[in-house]
Design an enzyme around this catalytic site. Structure first.
Site, PDB file in Angstrom:
ATOM      1  N   GLU A 112      23.049  50.171 -48.604  1.00 32.22           N
ATOM      2  CA  GLU A 112      21.887  49.542 -49.242  1.00 32.22           C
ATOM      3  C   GLU A 112      20.649  49.797 -48.389  1.00 32.22           C
ATOM      4  O   GLU A 112      20.746  50.182 -47.213  1.00 32.22           O
ATOM      5  CB  GLU A 112      22.126  48.039 -49.419  1.00 32.22           C
ATOM      6  CG  GLU A 112      22.492  47.320 -48.139  1.00 32.22           C
ATOM      7  CD  GLU A 112      23.111  45.958 -48.401  1.00 32.22           C
ATOM      8  OE1 GLU A 112      22.364  45.068 -48.847  1.00 32.22           O
ATOM      9  OE2 GLU A 112      24.325  45.791 -48.159  1.00 32.22           O
ATOM     10  N   LYS A 114      17.527  49.272 -46.008  1.00 38.26           N
ATOM     11  CA  LYS A 114      17.212  48.385 -44.885  1.00 38.26           C
ATOM     12  C   LYS A 114      15.737  48.012 -44.982  1.00 38.26           C
ATOM     13  O   LYS A 114      14.861  48.788 -44.622  1.00 38.26           O
ATOM     14  CB  LYS A 114      17.501  49.068 -43.546  1.00 38.26           C
ATOM     15  CG  LYS A 114      17.282  48.159 -42.347  1.00 38.26           C
ATOM     16  CD  LYS A 114      17.603  48.877 -41.056  1.00 38.26           C
ATOM     17  CE  LYS A 114      17.472  47.932 -39.861  1.00 38.26           C
ATOM     18  NZ  LYS A 114      16.088  47.407 -39.702  1.00 38.26           N
ATOM     19  N   LYS A 285      27.949  48.937 -44.530  1.00 36.69           N
ATOM     20  CA  LYS A 285      28.921  47.906 -44.170  1.00 36.69           C
ATOM     21  C   LYS A 285      30.286  48.254 -44.767  1.00 36.69           C
ATOM     22  O   LYS A 285      30.357  48.856 -45.847  1.00 36.69           O
ATOM     23  CB  LYS A 285      28.504  46.541 -44.721  1.00 36.69           C
ATOM     24  CG  LYS A 285      27.139  46.038 -44.314  1.00 36.69           C
ATOM     25  CD  LYS A 285      26.838  44.732 -45.037  1.00 36.69           C
ATOM     26  CE  LYS A 285      25.443  44.237 -44.762  1.00 36.69           C
ATOM     27  NZ  LYS A 285      25.107  43.041 -45.569  1.00 36.69           N
TER      28      LYS A 285
END
Length: 671
Positions: A112, A114, A285
């Site tokens: 995603e 930052k 992640k």
């Protein structure tokens, strides 16, 4: 009464529905005028029935009364920082560590954007927003609820079965909003803000929430914690948050391989200029919560996540002119006037060209097309000339013989040109600006416009005249924008400046080549201005870290009768020109040790951490060498970290640094 309550709840729900459609979904179904009318109807109802007003009313978003300060709140679960990576090799190494730690089980990643913003924790109790807390040091932060409720995309209450939970997200400011704020500040003659991230952080910490409301901050949420635990996957987290009405970034991908991660990284590296807000990288992640738990943490960062940081954005623009600016010491700085270009979150129209050698080395000319980027995402700099686009009629830039009638020269061995006439009004203004600056005498209320005005009126001819301004008080109060209150405030600040320590007074004098550290060094070795004034070149040169240039500059300064007269006036005004015992190092525990700080520290600023080192007899330096004892690394470290690794210098995390300090002093620092 029941009918009134029903009407009020329906009115609130209607306003919240349209706020959600506008600020979260970006799909408004009514016009701005219709929304304003609906909002005004709610305001009027609450004025008529104040006994019915609830804390979750949309009208709370306009801000309330100023607060006196912020309380510190401990996080239910730490808000930890992520390990930063800068190369594809480091991403591959991260992937290899994860696969080794999970022993070849099947798992996925999420990638995603930052956001270059400020992390915020939102705690809900009984379905209503209870408190909003900044990340702080990761373990505790500031309660900024009064400001967070002004962010219209944050739900004040949530319907559904889930009542008690925590949501984490990133607060940011859009680029157009940042530009709008800076345009207003420029029109008012105020100093421009550096970038959207710093402005967002400052906005969340304003004591007056009405000002925060005017900043139109936004948030994207990424984490949902129930009983301190996240959902089974990041992907599921995002889905539930979206269903609950929280704004979730639409730019999100599940990746099953490192190649898919690179595809996402490359896509948004190419497309980041399309976004209306700043990003500085990609967050990767492990998707599955059970595997996150298995991998665990190292120091203050999770083993299952990392942040890939993009290179600084570089944009092409044209040099419209090269103008010369005069500084406090008479130094002349060339500045490129650029065709305005949007780079890293703000419009850039000027960039320092430093000196004649810099211009000559890069052969920068008026009319050239150049590449511009921001050093540290803040300071614009010209990195190269696009020679293929150079106009045929271009000529090399040459420094003129004079500026505004004042002759300029360049001494042999100097990088800069200098104005010869010290009585130049421009030099006088720059000297006074330096003297009153935050790190010198810190006289609040004496900005550039006021100094310009007072110099032009003849009230200020040198820094010492600041302490004689009282004689002009009646005339000052007749000026537009001045009155009894503003003049009293200015004179209180001037009086307060008389308590500044000797080293700050010396720095404020603006002696050429004597910066903050140089001033501290001199006041450490010469306990009074009289001792320093009587020191000769050899005495100064014998001090470690005082070189030929500094020694010669100090001697020249104190051989100048005009400067000595100014010091005499400052003494008579009551300024401090002697060292106090309290200024001495508190111990010699770090004697002989040198520290370099890089990156953003959480617990305090780098300057404050450096002061701790100096109080313990150590030394803070600005560059890394083989002689450096330690490099302390915060968030987003720069090239100093790479240099430390290259030279084999000991690298400390922020936690390790404070563990060392607290071990030496025998008590825990409060932050």
């Amino acid at each position: 009464m029941f009918e009134l309550i029903t009407k009020y709840e329906n009115l609130k729900a209607e306003v919240e529905k349209h706020s959600y459609l506008y600020y979260v979904k970006n799909e408004p179904v009514i016009s701005d005028r219709e929304f304003d009318s609906l909002f005004d109807e709610l305001l009027e109802f609450e004025k008529a029935h104040p006994e019915l007003v609830t804390d979750d009313s949309p009208t709370k978003r306009v801000g309330g009364e100023p607060v006196e300060g912020f309380t510190t709140v401990e996080h239910s679960q730490p808000m930890l920082s992520l390990q930063n990576t800068y190369t594809r090799e480091e991403v591959e190494e991260f992937d290899a560590r994860v696969r080794k730690g999970l022993e070849n089980v099947k798992f996925s990643y999420t990638a995603e954007l930052k956001f270059d913003g400020v992390a915020l924790s939102l705690v809900y109790e009984n379905g209503k927003l209870s408190r909003a807390v900044t990340r702080g040091d990761g373990f505790k932060g500031d309660d900024v609820t009064s400001n967070a409720v002004t962010i219209r995309s944050i739900p004040l209450s949530v319907a559904g079965d889930l009542k008690n939970f925590e949501v984490r997200g990133e607060v940011y400011m859009t680029n157009p909003q940042f530009e709008k704020i800076n345009k207003e500040r420029a029109e008012n003659g105020d100093k421009l803000y550096a970038n959207p991230r710093n402005t967002t952080a400052g906005s969340l910490k304003l004591l007056d929430s009405k000002i925060t409301a005017s900043r139109n901050l936004q948030i994207y949420c990424y984490s949902l914690l129930v009983d301190g635990t996240e959902q089974e996957t990041n992907e599921k987290n995002a889905e539930i948050l979206k269903e609950m009405g929280f704004p979730v970034s639409p730019h999100f991908a599940v990746c099953n391989s490192v190649d898919e991660i690179f595809k996402f990284i490359d896509e948004w590296d190419a497309r980041r200029t399309e976004l209306p807000y700043m990003i500085d990288g990609i967050v990767v992640k492990v998707n599955e919560k059970k595997y996150q738990d298995e991998l665990g943490f190292v120091a203050r960062a999770p083993r299952w996540a990392m942040a890939y940081k993009y290179e600084a954005e570089s944009m092409e623009t044209q040099v419209l002119d090269i103008q010369l600016q005069i500084g406090r010491t008479g130094a002349v700085t060339p500045v490129a006037i650029l065709e305005p270009i949007f780079v890293s979150g703000s419009t850039v129209s000027r960039a320092s060209l430093h000196n004649a050698d810099y211009i000559a080395e890069k052969d920068i000319r008026v009319g050239d097309y150049v590449m511009v980027e921001k050093g540290g995402e803040i300071i614009p700099k010209v990195t190269q000339v696009v020679l293929a686009k150079r106009p045929n009629e271009s000529v090399p830039f040459e420094f003129p013989a004079e500026i505004d009638g004042a002759a300029i020269h360049r001494n042999e061995g100097d990088a800069a040109h200098y104005v010869s006439d010290k009585s130049s009004k421009t030099i006088i203004k720059r000297k006074i600006e330096h003297f009153v600056s935050r790190n010198a005498m810190d006289i609040d209320g004496m900005g550039e416009r006021i100094i310009d005005d007072f110099v032009e009126k003849g009230w200020l001819n040198n820094v010492a005249d600041i302490y004689d301004l009282e004689q002009h008080r009646p005339d000052m109060q007749e000026l537009e924008g001045w009155g009894e209150k503003s003049t009293t405030k200015l004179f209180e600040a001037i009086e307060k400046s008389k308590t500044q320590p000797y080293n700050r007074v010396l720095f404020g004098l603006g002696i050429r080549f004597i910066g903050e550290k140089g001033a501290k060094l001199l006041t450490k070795n010469f306990k009074s201005i009289t001792e320093l004034e009587n020191a000769d070149y050899d005495t100064l040169k014998a001090i470690h870290e005082v070189g030929d240039v500094m020694a010669a500059s100090v001697v020249d300064y104190f051989n100048d009768e005009d400067e000595l007269n100014i010091i005499g006036k400052l003494k008579r005004a009551g300024l401090i020109f002697e060292s106090d015992e309290a200024d001495e190092p508190q111990s010699d525990a770090l004697a002989g040790q040198s520290f370099v700080f890089t990156g953003e520290l959480i617990r305090m600023t780098r300057k404050e951490a450096g002061q701790i080192v100096e109080n313990l007899g150590g030394k803070q330096t600005g560059s890394v060498s083989k002689k450096t004892s330690y490099v302390v690394v915060g968030d987003s470290p720069g090239s100093k970290y790479d240099k430390a690794v290259e030279l084999g210098v000991t690298v400390l995390t922020e936690d390790q640094f404070f563990e060392m300090i607290e071990g030496l002093v025998g008590f825990k620092y409060s932050y």
